[in-house]
Design an enzyme around this catalytic site. Structure first.
Site, short mmCIF file in Angstrom:
data_model
loop_
_atom_site.label_atom_id
_atom_site.label_comp_id
_atom_site.label_asym_id
_atom_site.label_seq_id
_atom_site.Cartn_x
_atom_site.Cartn_y
_atom_site.Cartn_z
N HIS A 262 8.76 20.78 40.18
CA HIS A 262 9.39 21.08 38.89
C HIS A 262 9.68 22.57 38.71
O HIS A 262 9.96 23.01 37.61
CB HIS A 262 8.49 20.61 37.74
N GLU B 268 20.15 10.38 41.49
CA GLU B 268 20.88 11.65 41.49
C GLU B 268 22.16 11.60 42.32
O GLU B 268 23.18 12.16 41.93
CB GLU B 268 19.97 12.79 41.98
#
Ligand SMILES: Cc1ncc(C[n+]2csc(CCOP(=O)(O)OP(=O)(O)O)c2C)c(N)n1
Lengths: 325, 363
Positions: free
Chosen positions: A130, A61
């Site tokens: 999540h 990321e």
């Protein structure tokens, strides 16, 4: 021209249109090419625009965001996808130290026209990491703009507006609403990205929300209406900067405000909105600004998320408290 | 020396003797070398002046480059017009060679502005967060590639990025992610690592058990170690790596094996963490001395030449001191204006409130 689309498809159309409109726009992220992203938001785009415009990134990321900084410096307008909210943190340093600050550090010489797309929020029964709501981290960082779409029409237009912006935009997509359908108007010029919208008019109190909670607030308002309470619902659309003009004018009329968000209560967006409304409308309001939010705990396991998330009942309960002042 | 490989490229010994290398050759002239010597002498003077200015309270901090002049001057001369440089915070000599106004560097450390630099399209503003610029350089290089600016028959149409980072930075995630991205996309980027043996007080042994240049192989691109105090070798190796990148052959990692002779910054005290004998050993490898010896023996420079450069250095020092007085503090208005490219109503209102507060104070 109008068409009924899911939010996921509307985003896909918006991205496609942005790719068509400007050759400097490119998409990057994990699994966004052949797979079309884990939520299929970029489905078919690599086939249409090629591997140089829709780029599968290594699983890193910070790398995705940091290389996008370099692409901005080279004149590109990168749109990066973070696979899930809980995975933005490895890239957090690049966002807050580099992306956000570059324009001011360089005296305005270096623009960062980057969009960071993050599917966010809970309600889909996902496994841990999540279902998070990191908006306050970003909204607390000067130099970033933070927005969230709540319906397909906004999804279609706001993603294009975010890509067209010369400022970096954190674009939060309410993942539990991806499959919700709505009318998309492809022709009418949309509202500016940083304008809030009154999505339901009412006179007894204002519910203020963004992203996934807009629908929950509309549901709550529908139930309240049956009981004779007339609620106004404001979709902030933009989290940073907040459109105070719309927010304050609504609450000035209803004289009661309840902020609803999924993120933990303490130091969340609700705190900022409550402080501002108190500064502006202290003598006008009939009751203090109240908040319905997630609790100050890490996001809970999926089987109990419905207890954590603001529900229609919790919202209505708080409306009652507000009206009782 | 610890961590040094037998393959380290060297073209000029510490005694100022030219030596041959099977793979690399310095192809420039004696005049070029005299120019490099001048650059190194001026960079050392600039650095000494800035260090002194910090001692006088004129700069908040300074990051001395002493000892690393050859690594910086040699690599900077390998850059062509279209190449772009991503420095960390000690690349003063690179900046000088590329023509960045010294006032820009001084302003950052004085705190008059945040990197509002004049040649940003060529030399990016300094980065304090260790290693983050490795990703910026790699992304920029990916952009160069997307623009079709590599591998063209006309060399003027090709470009590459070079990024400077330290040995400590090689431990950072961002730097390692940059290696991955560069390799995966075959990006035209050169990682120029100045292994000056120390990351503040931490020795290279704490960052790596193998010579750093050997890591590149694990990422899938060439790594090479060069004597960072030998400007000829640094120039030759960087030329090769930049040319590979421009040609479309992808990234290269260069480990310039050198030594930071001074403190990490003006805030630390190297006597607390390293042996003076180590410093003494490295003094014998001084990059300026060795080139001066070589050029003197060659007859390319003489006392008069060196005296002239010394004069130039003196007047550079005077210029640097004079520059401080001319640096202007950025204004709050300029800051309010540059947070965003597209202004926000909320921030504009803070700006007006602050202006009203100031006006009230004056009244
Ligand atoms: C992310 C980060 N962590 C810590 C620091 C504090 N810091 C500044 S310089 C430095 C050492 C860097 O060493 P190296 O990469 O070898 O570079 P050198 O200064 O020796 O050129 C540290 C720890 C920082 N600037 N950024």
């Amino acid at each position: 021209m109008n068409e009924k689309l899911t939010m996921a498809k509307a985003l896909n159309r918006g991205l496609r249109r942005a790719l068509q409109a400007d050759p400097k726009v490119l998409l990057a992220g994990e699994d966004i090419g052949k797979l079309g992203g884990v939520f299929r938001i970029t489905e078919g785009l690599q086939a249409e625009f090629g591997e140089n415009r829709v780029v599968d990134s290594p699983l890193a990321e910070s790398g995705i965001i940091g290389t996008a900084v370099g692409l901005c410096m080279r004149g590109y307008r990168p749109v990066v996808e973070i696979q899930f909210d809980g995975f933005v943190f490895p890239g957090f340093a690049q966002i807050v130290s580099q992306v956000a600050k570059m324009h001011m550090r360089t005296g305005g010489r270096q623009k960062m026209p980057m969009v960071i797309r993050i599917p966010f929020g809970g309600g889909i029964g996902a496994v841990e990491h999540h279902s998070e709501s990191p908006e306050a981290y970003f909204a607390h960082t000067p130099g970033l703009k933070v927005v969230s779409c709540a319906n397909p029409n906004d999804a279609y237009w706001m993603i294009q507006q975010a890509i067209g912006s010369d400022d970096p935009v954190v674009f939060l997509e309410p993942k539990r609403r991806y499959q919700q359908k709505g009318e998309v108007n492809f022709t009418d010029r949309p509202a500016p990205m940083h304008q809030a919208s009154i999505v339901r008019h009412g006179s007894d109190a204002t519910l203020l929300a963004y992203g996934p909670m807009v629908k929950t607030c509309l549901d709550a308002a529908a139930v309240a209406a049956e009981e004779g309470t007339d609620l106004e619902v404001v979709d902030l659309r933009t989290i940073s900067p907040i459109d105070w003009v719309t927010v304050i004018s609504s609450v000035r009329r209803t004289r009661r405000a309840i902020v609803v968000h999924e993120a933990p209560l303490t130091l969340g967006l609700g705190a900022e909105i409550a402080a501002k409304l108190t500064e502006e409308l202290f003598y006008v309001m009939e009751s203090p600004v109240l908040r319905v939010a997630g609790f100050d705990m890490p996001y809970p396991p999926a089987r109990v998320e419905s207890e954590y998330l603001p529900s229609v009942d919790r919202i209505l309960d708080t409306v009652d408290t507000s009206l009782a002042y | 020396m610890r961590g040094q490989s037998v393959e380290m490229v060297q073209l000029l010994t510490p005694d100022g003797e030219r030596v041959a290398n099977d793979d690399f050759e310095f192809t420039g002239s004696a005049d070029d070398l005299a120019g490099y010597l001048r650059d190194m002498i001026l960079a050392r003077r600039f650095d000494a002046e800035a260090t002194a200015l910090q001692r006088h309270g004129e700069l908040g901090l300074w990051t001395p480059l002493i000892g690393q002049e050859a690594a910086q001057v040699g690599s900077a001369h390998a850059l062509r017009a279209a190449d772009v440089c991503f420095p960390s915070y000690r690349e003063h000599a690179v900046a000088m060679v590329l023509g960045v106004p010294l006032s820009n560097l001084l302003g950052l450390f004085r705190g008059t502005d945040g990197g509002h630099w004049e040649l940003l399209e060529k030399f990016k503003n300094y980065q304090i967060v260790i290693g983050c610029q490795a990703l910026h350089a790699t992304g920029y290089a990916m952009g160069i590639q997307l623009d079709g600016a590599v591998g063209n028959a006309d060399p003027d149409q090709n470009a590459a990025a070079i990024v400077y980072h330290g040995d400590g930075a090689a431990s950072q995630g961002d730097v390692n992610e940059a290696y991955v991205f560069a390799a995966s996309y075959n990006a035209p980027v050169v990682f120029f690592c100045q292994n000056n043996q120390w990351a503040i007080s931490e020795p290279i042994a704490l960052q790596s058990r193998i010579p750093l240049f050997q890591r590149a192989q694990g990422f899938g691109f060439p790594g090479i170690q060069v004597d960072g105090n030998d400007v000829l070798a640094v120039k030759a190796v960087t030329d090769w790596a930049m040319e590979r990148a421009r040609h479309g052959d992808g990234p290269t990692f260069i480990e310039a094996y050198t030594y930071r002779m001074g403190a990490h910054t003006t805030s630390d005290d190297p006597t607390k963490y390293r042996e003076s004998s180590d410093e003494e050993a490295w003094r014998g490898r001084d990059p300026i001395l060795r080139l001066a010896t070589y050029l003197r023996n060659l007859g390319a420079v003489d006392d008069a030449w060196l005296a002239a450069v010394e004069d130039e250095a003196k007047s550079l020092g005077a210029d640097v001191r004079a520059t401080i007085a001319q640096l202007k503090d950025v204004t709050m208005d300029e800051l309010f204006e540059t947070v965003y490219a597209e202004p926000t109503v909320a921030l504009e209102s803070q700006r007006r409130e602050y202006a009203a507060y100031l006006a009230g104070e004056d009244a």
